[in-house]
Design an enzyme around this catalytic site. Sequence first.
Site, short mmCIF file in Angstrom:
data_model
loop_
_atom_site.label_atom_id
_atom_site.label_comp_id
_atom_site.label_asym_id
_atom_site.label_seq_id
_atom_site.Cartn_x
_atom_site.Cartn_y
_atom_site.Cartn_z
N THR A 185 0.86 -1.19 0.00
CA THR A 185 0.00 0.00 0.00
C THR A 185 0.89 1.23 0.00
O THR A 185 1.94 1.25 0.64
CB THR A 185 -0.90 0.09 1.25
OG1 THR A 185 -0.06 0.12 2.39
CG2 THR A 185 -1.85 -1.05 1.34
N TRP A 445 -18.17 18.02 11.36
CA TRP A 445 -17.33 17.59 10.26
C TRP A 445 -17.77 18.21 8.93
O TRP A 445 -18.96 18.26 8.63
CB TRP A 445 -17.36 16.07 10.12
CG TRP A 445 -16.63 15.37 11.21
CD1 TRP A 445 -16.01 15.93 12.28
CD2 TRP A 445 -16.44 13.95 11.34
NE1 TRP A 445 -15.44 14.95 13.07
CE2 TRP A 445 -15.69 13.75 12.52
CE3 TRP A 445 -16.82 12.85 10.57
CZ2 TRP A 445 -15.32 12.46 12.94
CZ3 TRP A 445 -16.46 11.58 10.99
CH2 TRP A 445 -15.71 11.39 12.17
P1 AMP Z 1 -5.49 2.33 -2.43
O1 AMP Z 1 -5.25 1.27 -1.44
O2 AMP Z 1 -4.25 3.03 -2.87
O3 AMP Z 1 -6.31 1.85 -3.57
O4 AMP Z 1 -6.33 3.47 -1.70
C1 AMP Z 1 -7.57 3.18 -1.11
C2 AMP Z 1 -8.22 4.47 -0.68
O5 AMP Z 1 -8.48 5.28 -1.82
C3 AMP Z 1 -9.56 4.30 -0.05
O6 AMP Z 1 -9.47 3.95 1.31
C4 AMP Z 1 -10.18 5.67 -0.26
O7 AMP Z 1 -9.73 6.61 0.70
C5 AMP Z 1 -9.63 6.06 -1.61
N1 AMP Z 1 -10.62 5.76 -2.64
C6 AMP Z 1 -10.67 4.70 -3.47
N2 AMP Z 1 -11.72 4.81 -4.30
C7 AMP Z 1 -12.35 5.95 -4.00
C8 AMP Z 1 -13.52 6.62 -4.48
N3 AMP Z 1 -14.23 6.13 -5.49
N4 AMP Z 1 -13.88 7.77 -3.88
C9 AMP Z 1 -13.17 8.29 -2.86
N5 AMP Z 1 -12.06 7.72 -2.37
C10 AMP Z 1 -11.66 6.57 -2.92
#
Ligand code: AMP
Length: 546
Positions: A185, A445
């Site tokens: 990650t 918030w």
């Molecule tokens: P990653 O592990 O890099 O894919 O990041 C995951 C994070 O990306 C999630 O916990 C969200 O905070 C953000 N994320 C993924 N998809 C969305 C979406 N459609 N809208 C808003 N945030 C998103």
Amino acid sequence: MQGLMMDQPLTISALLTFAEQNHGESEIVTRTVEGPIHRHTYRDAARRSRQLAGALQRLGVRDGDRVGTLAWNTHRHFELYYGVSGMGAVLHTINPRLFPDQIAYIIGHAEDSFLFFDLTFLPLVEQLAPKLRGVRGFVAMTDRAHMPTSALHGLLCYEDLLAAEDGAFAWPKLDENAASSLCYTSGTTGNPKGVVYSHRSTVLHSWAVCMPDAMGLSSTSVILPVVPMFHVNAWGLAYAGPMSGAKLVMPGAGLDGERLCEMLRTEGVTFSAGVPTVWLGMLAYMDAHPEIKLPALKTLLIGGSAMPRAMLEVFETKHGIDALHAWGMTEMSPIGVVGRLLPKHAGWPRERRLAQQAKQGRAVFGVEMKIVDDDNRSLPRDGKAFGNLKVRGPWIARSYFRGEGGEILDKDGWFDTGDVATIDADGYMQITDRSKDVIKSGGEWISSIDLENVAVGFPGVAEACVIGVPHEKWGERPLLLAVCKPDQTIDTTALLAFFDGKVAKWWRPDEALVVKELPHTATGKLLKAKLREQFRAHRLPNTAAR
Ligand code: AMP
């Protein structure tokens, strides 16, 4: 009493064997790193993946060994997905956009035995090599004619490795819970943490994403994964492709508007997926080239960060393309929810329907969700209450690689996503923020994502970011940072007035600043922590009103 069904393990090699036997002529079309377009089929890819598995075995790669890749979406990377995991080793896809030191860290942490890389990344690999003492060999993913001269110790050629094998390798019968792949990650703080997928989690996730109410994939689909294969397995598309028999179109390093549009058009792509930033680039290119038409393209799955509502509208009205919102995480393989509408929404007035579509979506079967307050008490599914989003399911991580970060599930087995969300009575989840990005004004918030969504609907705004800035009276107040579209200007007073009637009065940002660019993480998300740091001492004009 037990059921009397076969206990057949769910394995990744079975996906490709299925495609070979049932969709053998479906194509995989690649814009190669070397330049030309390459075409082959699932039948070819299956044979070449077995050749690769044979070569890995010959190189001494054993069950559970990690094999790293620094590579674009190409047919060779696809073969590595199957060759490595299929033989029982673990595919470690590495994000080349991470800082070099982080890349060296994760290769060392993963103990990668071999590192496969695209020619683009040769300088990076050469730079890192002195730090990669554990890596036994490097493989350039190219043919003999394009092999570079390099001082890399024991540099091998991908096509030579395959050519030495007859493809008779037989996929072993693996434990379905064995590790199949590994993805770190891209946390904004601390070292990246490894998420270890299993064969079982991967196959179950593929099934779920193919479903009509999820990505809706079939043998008539033509899929172009813009989302990289180094970012959560291209959101599962490299597995869902063979499972559904769809044609796959691999864009290689060509992710700009021009080359994407060309691949989308010439290959008749029906379905594509990627983060909002990529689609912003494509929309800008299509604006400048109104002659471009993409009649085959039906659906764009957009996730990774929030899809601005303006993007949804432009794709629908101007281009006749469904922009389908989705949400997930590396820890979730990644798909959690997809924003398909229900039959009842067809009759809704347009504005209301669009607002529903702008939500991230409903859970796919297999993913359970709930929102809780800071005391872990469940909050109502009324579309209004927002709280910490927790998830549970068979393709969600229960621990990070080597136990980094300690216990990550609560006592009932729920994983805290770190997102703040609402869930409505139909199960539509809407992210209001990352928990650390939410703006706390006077104890209440404010959703930075909602504000950004409004801002990008204002003429001239290419990208927007809202952060909380310390404020004497309210604790924090929102500051809007906007990037201007090329050759346009932004009237910041009018931009702030644009919020009137669209959000609660006290949500309106106190100030709007035009900035040249905004910082992003390696996966294209806004790096708000950096901006908060940068604007920590910023004094907002005295306008805060609640
Ligand atoms: P990653 O592990 O890099 O894919 O990041 C995951 C994070 O990306 C999630 O916990 C969200 O905070 C953000 N994320 C993924 N998809 C969305 C979406 N459609 N809208 C808003 N945030 C998103």
